[in-house]
Scaffold this motif. Structure first.
Motif, PDB file in Angstrom:
ATOM      1  N   ALA A 195      -6.716   8.774  -8.990  1.00  0.00           N
ATOM      2  CA  ALA A 195      -5.825   8.771  -8.115  1.00  0.00           C
ATOM      3  C   ALA A 195      -5.898  10.669  -7.230  1.00  0.00           C
TER       4      ALA A 195
ATOM      5  N   GLU B  42     -13.205   4.370 -10.650  1.00  0.00           N
ATOM      6  CA  GLU B  42     -12.375   5.720  -9.580  1.00  0.00           C
ATOM      7  C   GLU B  42     -12.045   6.653 -10.808  1.00  0.00           C
TER       8      GLU B  42
ATOM      9  N   VAL C 189      -5.528   1.397  -9.480  1.00  0.00           N
ATOM     10  CA  VAL C 189      -6.519   1.911  -9.130  1.00  0.00           C
ATOM     11  C   VAL C 189      -7.611   1.983  -9.450  1.00  0.00           C
TER      12      VAL C 189
ATOM     13  N   GLY D 234      -5.452   9.333  -0.823  1.00  0.00           N
ATOM     14  CA  GLY D 234      -6.261   8.816  -0.590  1.00  0.00           C
ATOM     15  C   GLY D 234      -4.471   7.008  -1.134  1.00  0.00           C
ATOM     16  N   THR D 235      -4.960   5.931  -0.091  1.00  0.00           N
ATOM     17  CA  THR D 235      -3.792   4.598  -0.569  1.00  0.00           C
ATOM     18  C   THR D 235      -4.478   3.414  -1.295  1.00  0.00           C
ATOM     19  N   TYR D 236      -3.577   3.431  -2.386  1.00  0.00           N
ATOM     20  CA  TYR D 236      -3.700   2.030  -3.616  1.00  0.00           C
ATOM     21  C   TYR D 236      -2.601   1.162  -3.222  1.00  0.00           C
ATOM     22  N   ASP D 237      -2.715  -0.081  -3.700  1.00  0.00           N
ATOM     23  CA  ASP D 237      -2.162  -0.881  -3.445  1.00  0.00           C
ATOM     24  C   ASP D 237      -0.959  -0.275  -5.089  1.00  0.00           C
TER      25      ASP D 237
ATOM     26  N   PRO E 263       0.877  -1.048   0.108  1.00  0.00           N
ATOM     27  CA  PRO E 263       0.029   0.160  -0.247  1.00  0.00           C
ATOM     28  C   PRO E 263       0.855   1.417   0.109  1.00  0.00           C
TER      29      PRO E 263
ATOM     30  N   ARG F 161      -9.436  -0.669 -15.169  1.00  0.00           N
ATOM     31  CA  ARG F 161      -8.612  -0.599 -13.604  1.00  0.00           C
ATOM     32  C   ARG F 161      -6.983   0.015 -14.566  1.00  0.00           C
TER      33      ARG F 161
ATOM     34  N   LEU G 188       0.708   2.038 -10.197  1.00  0.00           N
ATOM     35  CA  LEU G 188      -0.491   2.125  -9.086  1.00  0.00           C
ATOM     36  C   LEU G 188      -1.824   2.192  -9.049  1.00  0.00           C
TER      37      LEU G 188
END
Length: 397
Positions: free
Chosen positions: A382, A379, A375, A386-389, A322, A336, A373
């Motif tokens: 980004a 959505e 997202v 915000g927290t993203y993988d 993360p 995605r 990253l």
């Protein structure tokens, strides 16, 4: 459109592991074991030995003054017996002599006139027992990943000089397009240098495959068929960039459909969208977009896991962590996105900063990125904070 996960499941569903070959241990680094479970034939270590330079003795004789009755070094075959009231000088790794049950480290003993004075010594101190790492007959579970130095050391300690490893999948790389010229060649109007062949070949080698670069192939059905047939003769997998879509000059799709089978999918992924997958004479074929950024990102998502599955491995072999976005990066809400970022360590954890332009034609930002990253669909961007993988592609500074 298919989701990324649906497409990947379909691609991996029929993959068979590659064959096996036997290699000497010194040629195995980076290769993948055919089995990750090995039965130990010997104890490791094979005998009780000292973990310190010091003096082998009987714990019951300490504290006290003990006469020195000899010396044992690593590799000694003849061992003096340690009697009551005696001690033997011993080096790290040397076998414990009969009669001794403990070792007093060199720094705690006072030596003078052929004798030593030692403080109390705990029974069994500084003695490595035979088999304390591995017992003969024990089933050893090795990491399901390419062989690294620690695994190599375990194999060597077990006395194994040769191991069976998965043969590296042979992956043919074909870039198509009338406009392509090899790097180093002069360009005429309307031509570009081919970036895909070298990049995809490097990516294949990095994943554990063996890249076989086919000649640059123009948009000509006859020449495309010739190259596909050449791939069938030598490769386990064909990766094609460009020519698999539905345009008038996208001939790869028609050739592969004529020689075998091919499914054309639209994937909810950014960058990229068109993806093809099929087979010719049991050789899997994966068709990536021609745009270099899209080709490399979709390779990462679909071809890399495919090659690793051929090696008997799971997943992509990439670490996902993360990270908090520090820049706003827009995306297609329906897809995605895998955005090019630099992941760095911040005061509160990992932070993701845009690596540059996110257009699929901008290669330099991919070279600058150490992560993608992720997202999700639905959505639009980004968002900062915000927290993203973050799918790590390189090291974090």
């Amino acid at each position: 459109m298919r989701s990324v996960d649906e497409a990947l499941d379909a691609i991996l569903s029929g993959v068979r592991p590659s064959g096996v070959e036997t290699l000497s241990l010194d040629r195995c680094v980076g290769r993948v074991l055919a089995t990750f479970r090995i039965t130990a034939a010997v104890d490791v270590p094979p005998f009780d030995n000292s973990s310190m330079d010091g003096f082998a003795l009987r714990a019951a004789n300490a504290p006290g003054r003990l006469r020195l009755a000899g010396e044992i070094v690593a590799g000694s075959a003849v061992l003096p017996r340690v009697e009551a009231g005696a001690a033997v000088r011993i080096m790290t790794g040397a076998p414990m002599p009969p009669g001794a049950d403990s070792v007093a480290p060199l720094e705690v003993a006072d030596e003078a006139d052929g004798a030593i004075s030692v403080p109390p010594v705990e029974l069994g101190a500084h003695v490595r027992r035979a088999g304390h790492d591995t017992r003969a007959g024990e089933l050893v579970e090795l990491p399901a990943e390419p062989i690294g130095p620690p695994t190599l050391a375990v194999l060597a300690s077990l006395g194994i000089g040769q191991v069976e490893v998965r043969r590296r999948p042979r992956v043919a790389i074909m870039s198509t397009g009338d406009e392509l010229r090899a790097p180093g060649e002069a360009l005429e109007p309307g031509q570009i240098h081919d970036a895909n062949s070298a990049a995809l070949a490097a990516a294949v080698d990095q994943a554990g495959g063996q890249a076989l670069r086919l000649p640059l192939t123009p948009d000509d059905p006859g020449q495309i068929e010739q190259q596909v047939r050449a791939a069938v003769a030598v490769a386990d997998l064909l990766v094609v960039s460009g020519g698999v879509s539905v345009g008038r000059h996208d001939h790869v799709r028609g050739v592969i459909e004529r020689l075998g089978t091919l499914d054309f999918w639209r994937i909810r992924v950014q960058p990229g969208k068109p993806l093809a997958y099929g087979a010719v004479d049991d050789m899997p074929v994966i068709g990536l977009p021609g745009n270099p950024v899209s080709a490399l990102v979709t390779y990462e998502l679909f071809a890399r896991p495919l090659i690793r599955r051929m090696l008997g491995l799971t997943g992509s072999g990439r670490l996902t962590l993360p990270a908090v976005a520090r820049d706003r990066m827009t995306k297609d809400p329906e897809r995605r996105a895998y955005l090019r970022v630099r992941v760095e360590r911040g005061a509160g954890g990992l932070e993701a900063h845009s690596a540059g332009g996110q257009a699929s034609s901008q290669l330099r930002s991919l070279a600058s990125a150490n992560a993608l990253l992720v997202v999700a669909e639905g959505e639009p961007a980004a968002e900062p904070g915000g927290t993203y993988d973050a799918l790590l592609l390189g090291e974090i500074g």
